[in-house]
Scaffold this active site. Structure first.
Site, mmCIF file in Angstrom:
data_model
loop_
_atom_site.group_PDB
_atom_site.id
_atom_site.type_symbol
_atom_site.label_atom_id
_atom_site.label_comp_id
_atom_site.label_asym_id
_atom_site.label_seq_id
_atom_site.Cartn_x
_atom_site.Cartn_y
_atom_site.Cartn_z
ATOM 1 N N HIS A 86 72.078 43.914 -82.448
ATOM 2 C CA HIS A 86 71.657 45.259 -82.043
ATOM 3 C C HIS A 86 70.128 45.316 -82.135
ATOM 4 O O HIS A 86 69.566 45.296 -83.230
ATOM 5 C CB HIS A 86 72.314 46.310 -82.958
ATOM 6 N N LEU A 87 69.508 45.376 -80.981
ATOM 7 C CA LEU A 87 68.043 45.407 -80.911
ATOM 8 C C LEU A 87 67.454 46.471 -81.829
ATOM 9 O O LEU A 87 68.008 47.570 -81.915
ATOM 10 C CB LEU A 87 67.607 45.795 -79.496
ATOM 11 N N HIS A 88 66.377 46.174 -82.489
ATOM 12 C CA HIS A 88 65.689 47.213 -83.269
ATOM 13 C C HIS A 88 64.252 46.796 -83.538
ATOM 14 O O HIS A 88 63.941 45.622 -83.604
ATOM 15 C CB HIS A 88 66.424 47.494 -84.585
ATOM 16 N N TRP A 89 63.416 47.793 -83.677
ATOM 17 C CA TRP A 89 62.003 47.565 -83.947
ATOM 18 C C TRP A 89 61.700 48.025 -85.366
ATOM 19 O O TRP A 89 62.174 49.086 -85.805
ATOM 20 C CB TRP A 89 61.126 48.355 -82.972
#
Ligand SMILES: [Zn+2]
Length: 183
Positions: free
Chosen positions: A135-138
């Site tokens: 799950h993409l996250h910054w």
């Protein structure tokens, strides 16, 4: 016959242990049995549920949450609502929402915590350091002069937890205020 040399565990990174021991303990111990639950995915949450999961903000496209195992006080994560791992899968609306939230988060952290700078970035793939690669996250990590000394290494988990609750109460109203405007 001499014993075969054992390959060191991938997670036994001395720098990681020194820099953030609470995080290291999490990475080693918190591998869920059975079906893993994604920390970024949720449907609907009460205010108590959001507080428990440290979710400061969420709309149809993106969310902001405090990192439970922070590298520094005020360590936030911004993620799309959809469980996607690939940048190319983000819609234009999702990219716009993520961009707005990163800008807003930095502005709020700057006002509330007065950091001297920030690290902002995403780790794509486990090999690049992603704890949750699916799950993409910054990450948004506020930085202060001298915060790379030994203080983080001797900070106890209990102390960090207290900081998390305080941090949540401090920042949540600042995201509540934009909830209608951004959703
Ligand atoms: Zn997810």
């Amino acid at each position: 016959m001499p014993p075969k040399p054992r390959r060191p565990a991938r997670s036994a990174d001395p720098a990681a242990i020194l820099w953030a021991p609470w995080r290291y303990a999490y990475l080693v111990a918190a591998r869920p049995r059975g079906r893993p639950r994604c920390i970024f995915c949720y449907r609907q949450l009460s205010l108590a549920g959001r507080r428990q999961r440290l979710i400061l903000y969420g709309d149809a496209h993106a969310l902001v949450m405090l990192n439970r195992y922070p590298y520094n006080n005020g360590h936030l994560m911004v993620a799309p609502r959809r469980h996607v791992a690939d940048l190319a899968l983000l819609s234009g609306a999702e990219r716009a929402a993520l961009d707005r939230l990163i800008v807003h988060a930095v502005a709020q952290l700057r006002e509330v915590m007065r950091p001297a700078g920030f690290n902002i970035g995403a780790n794509l793939g486990r090999v690049a350091g992603a704890g949750i690669a699916d799950h993409l996250h910054w990450h948004i990590v506020p930085r202060w002069d001298g915060d790379t000394n030994f203080m983080p290494a001797i900070g106890a988990t209990r102390v960090i937890s207290q900081h998390l609750a305080q941090c949540f109460e401090l920042l949540a109203p600042r995201f509540k205020a934009i909830e209608t405007a951004l959703s």
